[in-house]
Design a protein around this motif. Structure first.
Motif, PDB file in Angstrom:
ATOM      1  N   GLU A  90     -13.303  27.776 -15.392  1.00  0.00           N
ATOM      2  CA  GLU A  90     -14.611  27.636 -14.748  1.00  0.00           C
ATOM      3  C   GLU A  90     -15.103  28.970 -14.172  1.00  0.00           C
ATOM      4  O   GLU A  90     -16.300  29.262 -14.165  1.00  0.00           O
ATOM      5  N   HIS A  91     -14.159  29.774 -13.663  1.00  0.00           N
ATOM      6  CA  HIS A  91     -14.537  31.029 -12.978  1.00  0.00           C
ATOM      7  C   HIS A  91     -14.243  32.264 -13.826  1.00  0.00           C
ATOM      8  O   HIS A  91     -14.059  33.356 -13.278  1.00  0.00           O
ATOM      9  N   GLU A  92     -14.172  32.066 -15.137  1.00  0.00           N
ATOM     10  CA  GLU A  92     -13.787  33.157 -16.040  1.00  0.00           C
ATOM     11  C   GLU A  92     -14.596  34.431 -15.782  1.00  0.00           C
ATOM     12  O   GLU A  92     -14.075  35.527 -15.805  1.00  0.00           O
ATOM     13  N   ARG A 140      -5.745  25.157 -13.705  1.00  0.00           N
ATOM     14  CA  ARG A 140      -6.162  25.700 -15.018  1.00  0.00           C
ATOM     15  C   ARG A 140      -7.666  25.575 -15.201  1.00  0.00           C
ATOM     16  O   ARG A 140      -8.323  26.485 -15.708  1.00  0.00           O
ATOM     17  N   SER A 141      -8.226  24.434 -14.753  1.00  0.00           N
ATOM     18  CA  SER A 141      -9.671  24.242 -14.923  1.00  0.00           C
ATOM     19  C   SER A 141     -10.459  25.227 -14.055  1.00  0.00           C
ATOM     20  O   SER A 141     -11.537  25.685 -14.439  1.00  0.00           O
ATOM     21  N   SER A 143      -8.661  35.026  -9.463  1.00  0.00           N
ATOM     22  CA  SER A 143      -7.984  34.530 -10.678  1.00  0.00           C
ATOM     23  C   SER A 143      -6.511  34.921 -10.708  1.00  0.00           C
ATOM     24  O   SER A 143      -5.668  34.141 -11.177  1.00  0.00           O
ATOM     25  N   ASP A 144      -6.200  36.130 -10.212  1.00  0.00           N
ATOM     26  CA  ASP A 144      -4.800  36.579 -10.215  1.00  0.00           C
ATOM     27  C   ASP A 144      -3.922  35.648  -9.391  1.00  0.00           C
ATOM     28  O   ASP A 144      -2.811  35.302  -9.809  1.00  0.00           O
ATOM     29  N   ALA A 145      -4.440  35.253  -8.227  1.00  0.00           N
ATOM     30  CA  ALA A 145      -3.675  34.353  -7.352  1.00  0.00           C
ATOM     31  C   ALA A 145      -3.411  33.030  -8.064  1.00  0.00           C
ATOM     32  O   ALA A 145      -2.297  32.499  -8.027  1.00  0.00           O
ATOM     33  N   VAL A 146      -4.434  32.506  -8.756  1.00  0.00           N
ATOM     34  CA  VAL A 146      -4.287  31.222  -9.448  1.00  0.00           C
ATOM     35  C   VAL A 146      -3.311  31.348 -10.624  1.00  0.00           C
ATOM     36  O   VAL A 146      -2.462  30.476 -10.834  1.00  0.00           O
TER      37      VAL A 146
END
Lengths: 157, 161
Positions: free
Chosen positions: B142-144, B137-138, B151-154
């Motif tokens: 952090e990479h917004e 989540r962090s 981000s999709d993978a995360v």
């Protein structure tokens, strides 16, 4: 991970954290999740930068420092907490680090002759390194069968 | 809990094919079909003469707590090992001697594995655990604004884990 630890992590550290979790997913037969951690690991792979003006002795010094300080500090903490899992990782890691140290010292003496007509192998479980034509049938550090000990290829440059 | 086969142990006695009530053990790729396998049935596990079949849990217990001192010292070691991986890779890239490159590749690979193991014992052992989830989540926050970050993978990982 605490927020403060987070910001200091290098691409290599984050890559190792991701590949560790990728392997854990594979062990649970969660191939989709493993693939997603692999995507994240490859992102950090691309973030890597090479270190300019690095030399062989700096690497050997870093290994020696782990052996004289890092493993001792961590073993003390593991002993105090009676954390046998941490002790296990430290026993294996210290043995593998001693072999890395010995390997680098051998290369200093022998140069390219060290690997001229033979190969170098790494155990995927514990990082054991071995120079020879065929690896031992079980890893001397973690006792895994030799099919998990892999040759490092000589690449054409 | 579903059954899985360690193909390298399987001696092809095929008793699992005889005992499986749903045909889940009989597949073209040597793996057991999870969609047909009955939760907790374990008939094939107990019948297998080569002990090649085991059960994969659907849920896992919360990992053992790590002391702050153990966590910190293992993270410090992981940092050192990751740095050695970087040094070895840099040395390999800067050289055009194939033997030296091979040697540095071996040192880098070994150090990568040593760093992984430090993270495992520092508390990052179970992908489903809260420490891993909160770290993921962090990363998202952090990479917004980072378009290259997956981000999709995360996000998918957080949904699936």
């Amino acid at each position: 991970m605490e927020e403060d630890d987070m910001r200091q992590l290098s691409a290599e550290e984050l890559g190792a954290l991701c590949s560790n979790l990728q392997k854990a997913c594979t062990k649970q037969l969660r191939s989709e999740e493993a693939a997603l951690f692999a995507v994240l690991a490859s992102y950090y792979d691309k973030q890597r930068t090479t270190k300019a003006d690095c030399d062989y002795n700096a690497l050997l010094d870093a290994i020696n420092k782990d052996l004289s300080e890092g493993f001792k500090d961590a073993s003390k903490a593991a002993e105090d907490a009676n954390d046998r899992g941490a002790k296990r990782a430290l026993v294996w890691g210290e043995k593998a680090s001693k072999l890395l140290q010995a390997l680098m010292m051998r290369y200093e003496k022998q140069g390219s002759a060290l690997l001229e007509n033979t190969n170098v192998w790494v155990c995927e479980i514990c990082g054991f390194v071995y120079v020879g034509d065929t690896p031992p049938s079980v890893c001397p550090i973690c006792k895994v069968p030799s099919f998990k000990i892999h040759p490092i290829q000589k690449e054409a440059v | 809990m579903h059954a899985a086969r360690t193909i390298s142990l399987c001696t092809k006695d095929c008793v699992c094919l005889f005992v499986c009530p749903t045909g889940a053990t009989d597949t073209e790729n040597g793996q057991i079909d999870f969609t047909k396998c009955l939760d907790g049935c374990r008939l094939c596990v107990d019948a297998c003469p080569s002990h090649a079949i085991y059960l994969v849990p659907a849920t896992y217990p919360v990992p053992q707590e790590k002391s702050e001192a153990v966590r910190k010292s293992l993270l410090a070691l992981a940092n050192s090992k990751a740095d050695q991986e970087r040094l070895a890779r840099s040395l390999a890239e800067a050289s055009d001697d194939p033997v030296f490159r091979q040697l540095m590749d071996a040192v880098a690979t070994s150090n990568h594995i040593l760093a992984e193991d430090c993270y495992r014992e520092a508390g990052y052992i179970l992908p489903q655990s809260e420490v891993v989830r909160s770290w993921l989540r962090s990363l998202l926050s952090e990479h917004e604004k980072d378009e290259d970050f997956p981000s999709d993978a995360v996000t998918t990982l957080l949904e699936k884990l």
